[in-house]
Design a protein around this motif. Structure first.
Motif, PDB file in Angstrom:
ATOM      1  N   GLY A  77      41.569  48.272  50.702  1.00 59.47           N
ATOM      2  CA  GLY A  77      41.976  47.517  51.983  1.00 59.47           C
ATOM      3  C   GLY A  77      42.569  46.181  51.656  1.00 59.47           C
ATOM      4  N   VAL A  78      42.448  45.560  50.284  1.00 60.48           N
ATOM      5  CA  VAL A  78      42.895  44.472  50.011  1.00 60.48           C
ATOM      6  C   VAL A  78      44.432  44.630  49.455  1.00 60.48           C
ATOM      7  CG1 VAL A  78      42.535  42.477  47.957  1.00 60.48           C
ATOM      8  CG2 VAL A  78      40.708  43.755  49.091  1.00 60.48           C
ATOM      9  N   ALA A  79      44.925  43.520  49.948  1.00 63.26           N
ATOM     10  CA  ALA A  79      46.563  43.659  50.016  1.00 63.26           C
ATOM     11  C   ALA A  79      46.976  42.795  48.766  1.00 63.26           C
ATOM     12  CB  ALA A  79      47.139  43.072  51.147  1.00 63.26           C
ATOM     13  N   GLY A  80      48.105  43.306  48.311  1.00 67.30           N
ATOM     14  CA  GLY A  80      48.899  42.326  47.406  1.00 67.30           C
ATOM     15  C   GLY A  80      48.275  42.739  45.815  1.00 67.30           C
ATOM     16  N   ASN A  81      48.497  41.618  45.148  1.00 68.56           N
ATOM     17  CA  ASN A  81      47.880  41.676  43.613  1.00 68.56           C
ATOM     18  C   ASN A  81      46.494  41.080  43.554  1.00 68.56           C
ATOM     19  OD1 ASN A  81      50.270  42.414  42.504  1.00 68.56           O
ATOM     20  ND2 ASN A  81      50.992  40.452  42.314  1.00 68.56           N
ATOM     21  N   TYR A  82      45.750  41.127  44.679  1.00 66.34           N
ATOM     22  CA  TYR A  82      44.383  40.538  44.714  1.00 66.34           C
ATOM     23  C   TYR A  82      43.379  41.460  43.834  1.00 66.34           C
ATOM     24  CZ  TYR A  82      45.500  37.141  48.392  1.00 66.34           C
ATOM     25  OH  TYR A  82      45.754  35.969  49.075  1.00 66.34           O
ATOM     26  N   LEU A  83      43.219  42.771  43.757  1.00 63.56           N
ATOM     27  CA  LEU A  83      42.547  43.714  43.364  1.00 63.56           C
ATOM     28  C   LEU A  83      42.679  43.281  41.650  1.00 63.56           C
ATOM     29  CD1 LEU A  83      40.415  45.603  43.134  1.00 63.56           C
ATOM     30  CD2 LEU A  83      41.951  47.419  43.704  1.00 63.56           C
ATOM     31  N   PRO A  84      43.866  43.579  41.158  1.00 62.08           N
ATOM     32  CA  PRO A  84      44.212  43.652  39.561  1.00 62.08           C
ATOM     33  C   PRO A  84      43.859  42.131  39.303  1.00 62.08           C
ATOM     34  CG  PRO A  84      46.385  43.959  40.757  1.00 62.08           C
ATOM     35  CD  PRO A  84      45.003  43.992  41.690  1.00 62.08           C
ATOM     36  N   THR A  85      44.090  41.200  39.966  1.00 57.62           N
ATOM     37  CA  THR A  85      43.541  39.736  39.592  1.00 57.62           C
ATOM     38  C   THR A  85      42.315  39.420  39.422  1.00 57.62           C
ATOM     39  OG1 THR A  85      45.815  38.993  40.555  1.00 57.62           O
ATOM     40  CG2 THR A  85      44.244  37.462  40.101  1.00 57.62           C
ATOM     41  N   ALA A  86      41.586  39.881  40.479  1.00 60.84           N
ATOM     42  CA  ALA A  86      40.113  39.867  40.546  1.00 60.84           C
ATOM     43  C   ALA A  86      39.580  40.492  39.343  1.00 60.84           C
ATOM     44  CB  ALA A  86      39.619  40.159  41.808  1.00 60.84           C
ATOM     45  N   LEU A  87      40.178  41.606  39.103  1.00 57.35           N
ATOM     46  CA  LEU A  87      39.323  42.450  37.838  1.00 57.35           C
ATOM     47  C   LEU A  87      39.560  41.654  36.384  1.00 57.35           C
ATOM     48  CD1 LEU A  87      39.659  46.110  39.183  1.00 57.35           C
ATOM     49  CD2 LEU A  87      37.867  44.648  39.180  1.00 57.35           C
ATOM     50  N   ARG A  88      40.721  41.170  36.440  1.00 60.14           N
ATOM     51  CA  ARG A  88      41.286  40.472  35.181  1.00 60.14           C
ATOM     52  C   ARG A  88      40.205  39.381  34.798  1.00 60.14           C
ATOM     53  NH1 ARG A  88      46.238  40.856  32.709  1.00 60.14           N
ATOM     54  NH2 ARG A  88      45.531  39.377  31.119  1.00 60.14           N
ATOM     55  N   GLY A  89      39.730  38.974  35.837  1.00 58.13           N
ATOM     56  CA  GLY A  89      38.754  37.811  35.577  1.00 58.13           C
ATOM     57  C   GLY A  89      37.196  38.191  35.763  1.00 58.13           C
ATOM     58  N   ALA A  90      36.936  39.554  35.742  1.00 53.15           N
ATOM     59  CA  ALA A  90      35.602  39.954  36.081  1.00 53.15           C
ATOM     60  C   ALA A  90      34.901  40.442  34.644  1.00 53.15           C
ATOM     61  CB  ALA A  90      35.724  41.338  36.918  1.00 53.15           C
ATOM     62  N   SER A  91      33.775  40.735  34.637  1.00 46.08           N
ATOM     63  CA  SER A  91      33.033  41.266  33.166  1.00 46.08           C
ATOM     64  C   SER A  91      33.506  42.681  32.985  1.00 46.08           C
ATOM     65  CB  SER A  91      31.529  41.016  33.538  1.00 46.08           C
ATOM     66  OG  SER A  91      30.931  41.954  34.422  1.00 46.08           O
ATOM     67  N   LYS A  92      33.336  43.095  31.734  1.00 57.07           N
ATOM     68  CA  LYS A  92      33.772  44.369  31.403  1.00 57.07           C
ATOM     69  C   LYS A  92      32.983  45.372  32.192  1.00 57.07           C
ATOM     70  CE  LYS A  92      33.766  47.527  27.390  1.00 57.07           C
ATOM     71  NZ  LYS A  92      33.571  47.583  25.991  1.00 57.07           N
ATOM     72  N   GLU A  93      31.463  45.146  32.561  1.00 58.69           N
ATOM     73  CA  GLU A  93      30.875  46.193  33.085  1.00 58.69           C
ATOM     74  C   GLU A  93      31.089  46.369  34.611  1.00 58.69           C
ATOM     75  OE1 GLU A  93      29.717  43.650  31.294  1.00 58.69           O
ATOM     76  OE2 GLU A  93      28.515  44.674  29.698  1.00 58.69           O
ATOM     77  N   ALA A  94      31.412  45.132  35.271  1.00 59.78           N
ATOM     78  CA  ALA A  94      32.175  45.094  36.624  1.00 59.78           C
ATOM     79  C   ALA A  94      33.371  45.799  36.778  1.00 59.78           C
ATOM     80  CB  ALA A  94      32.014  43.815  37.260  1.00 59.78           C
ATOM     81  N   ARG A  95      34.149  45.303  35.944  1.00 59.04           N
ATOM     82  CA  ARG A  95      35.391  46.230  35.901  1.00 59.04           C
ATOM     83  C   ARG A  95      35.542  47.801  35.657  1.00 59.04           C
ATOM     84  NH1 ARG A  95      37.605  44.154  31.275  1.00 59.04           N
ATOM     85  NH2 ARG A  95      37.951  42.134  32.210  1.00 59.04           N
ATOM     86  N   GLU A  96      34.474  48.049  34.792  1.00 52.21           N
ATOM     87  CA  GLU A  96      34.272  49.451  34.643  1.00 52.21           C
ATOM     88  C   GLU A  96      33.890  50.088  35.896  1.00 52.21           C
ATOM     89  OE1 GLU A  96      34.676  52.958  32.745  1.00 52.21           O
ATOM     90  OE2 GLU A  96      35.547  51.217  32.168  1.00 52.21           O
ATOM     91  N   ALA A  97      33.018  49.532  36.527  1.00 48.06           N
ATOM     92  CA  ALA A  97      32.293  50.058  37.892  1.00 48.06           C
ATOM     93  C   ALA A  97      33.420  50.209  39.054  1.00 48.06           C
ATOM     94  CB  ALA A  97      31.113  49.184  38.158  1.00 48.06           C
ATOM     95  N   PHE A  98      34.187  49.247  39.056  1.00 49.70           N
ATOM     96  CA  PHE A  98      35.425  49.273  39.958  1.00 49.70           C
ATOM     97  C   PHE A  98      36.337  50.329  39.634  1.00 49.70           C
ATOM     98  CE2 PHE A  98      34.117  44.920  41.337  1.00 49.70           C
ATOM     99  CZ  PHE A  98      34.522  44.762  42.615  1.00 49.70           C
ATOM    100  N   LEU A  99      36.597  50.530  38.446  1.00 45.86           N
ATOM    101  CA  LEU A  99      37.563  51.677  38.180  1.00 45.86           C
ATOM    102  C   LEU A  99      37.015  52.915  38.532  1.00 45.86           C
ATOM    103  CD1 LEU A  99      38.918  50.024  34.725  1.00 45.86           C
ATOM    104  CD2 LEU A  99      40.365  50.593  37.099  1.00 45.86           C
ATOM    105  N   GLN A 100      35.542  53.177  38.056  1.00 44.77           N
ATOM    106  CA  GLN A 100      35.058  54.337  38.259  1.00 44.77           C
ATOM    107  C   GLN A 100      34.911  54.842  39.520  1.00 44.77           C
ATOM    108  OE1 GLN A 100      34.179  56.474  35.877  1.00 44.77           O
ATOM    109  NE2 GLN A 100      35.052  55.435  34.416  1.00 44.77           N
TER     110      GLN A 100
END
Length: 349
Positions: A269-292
């Motif tokens: 539901g998040v528009a634009g580049n918000y999601l990839p931008t948010a994950l670029r600054g997230a911890s490795k564990e958080a990024r992996e949980a989002f991707l899974q």
């Protein structure tokens, strides 16, 4: 004869001047004299705007003298001059409308007549107050006023408030609620204006819980380094209050505690580049949980987008993560997802 004419002239000069009767008021008097049955057939020939003007005028007429009625419509003078005139009220206007219009159209017109203070917002805000606050406010009011007010709040609110008056007063108020017809316009307007001044404006002050939630939201949006710098001092000076605020905090990293299906709804539901931008600054564990939480193809597209977007500023990351948090709260308020906040309170035994 001359003396009599002079007396009448003097009487007319000394008599208080009546305010001129407007066109809608004249039409309202006509409909009142015709009665509901005959007035209904005539009103069916009018459009909605004309009906609103006439109904508004009718609801505010009050007592109309026989002289004024005769002035408006001489054709009915024989009937009205033998009586004491007619009486316009909100109830009369409502009864006439219900005899000729669909229910939803009647409610729309009546809502407009009652004025802006009758908007749902005022009664919804009043009904959202604690039942003890409402009961204490109404305790010294006349029972008829209490009945009128409780008749406008939701039934579950009234059911909580009534027992707080005690058995005898509750009995009297309920009886008045049962017998009560439509509240006159002027009385309802006065009640609403009083509520607006006495209760609603006062309730605009935040409660302790609301203040803690506001501070939690503020801390959520602070840079992590800035928040950590504040935490030590707050832990020392306001340990209990700061502890309560931290329990209400919900950070970007907390999103990974959500059910994967709920997390996927937030990401979609998040528009634009918000999601990839948010994950670029997230911890490795958080990024992996989002991707899974995403299906294979969507996951691959997101990874590719993150790799090709280049470097991002910390400020942009905070803004993007705040967008995801805000959207997650919106979905939670709509009961679309469930946030992992205070889950220990919902533990099953």
């Amino acid at each position: 004869m001359a003396t009599a004419e002079m007396q009448r002239a003097n009487s007319q000069e000394n008599a208080p001047r009546r305010r001129p009767i407007s066109g809608p008021q004249k039409a309202a008097i006509l409909f009142l004299c015709l009665g509901e049955k005959r007035g209904s057939s005539l009103m069916q020939q009018l459009d909605t705007e004309e009906i609103q003007h006439i109904t508004r005028a009718m609801s505010g007429l009050g007592a109309i003298s026989a002289e004024a009625v005769e002035e408006v419509m001489s054709g009915f003078s024989e009937e009205v001059t033998n009586g004491s005139g007619v009486h316009g009220s909100f109830t009369a206007a409502e009864n006439l409308l219900r005899s000729l219009l669909p229910e939803d159209q009647v409610e729309s017109i009546l809502k407009d007549i009652r004025g802006p203070l009758k908007e749902r917002d005022l009664w919804a805000r009043f009904g959202s107050l604690n039942e003890n606050v409402i009961a204490n406010y109404l305790r010294n009011e006349h029972e008829q006023i209490i009945a009128a007010i409780l008749g406008n709040v939701k039934t579950d609110v009234a059911a909580k408030v009534l027992p707080l008056f005690g058995k005898e007063k509750m009995q009297n108020v309920v009886e008045r609620m049962i017998r009560m017809e439509a509240v006159p316009h002027h009385m309802m307007k006065q009640i609403e204006e009083t509520l607006q001044a006495d209760i609603i404006n006062a309730s605009a002050q935040p409660t302790k819980t609301e203040l803690h939630q506001r501070m939690a939201d503020l801390f959520n949006k602070l840079d992590r380094t800035e928040f950590d710098a504040l935490s030590d001092g707050l832990e020392d000076r306001l340990p209990e209050v700061f502890g309560a605020i931290k329990q209400k905090m919900f950070t970007f990293e907390d999103l990974v505690k959500m059910d994967p299906r709920d997390l996927a709804k937030v990401m979609r539901g998040v528009a634009g580049n918000y999601l990839p931008t948010a994950l670029r600054g997230a911890s490795k564990e958080a990024r992996e949980a989002f991707l899974q939480a995403l299906p294979g193809r969507s996951r691959d597209m997101l990874i590719e987008e993150m790799e090709t977007m280049g470097a991002v500023r910390r400020r942009e990351v905070r803004e993007a993560q705040a967008q995801l948090l805000d959207y997650a709260r919106v979905l939670a308020e709509e009961d679309t997802i469930r946030l992992p906040i205070n889950e220990e309170e919902d533990e099953m035994f």
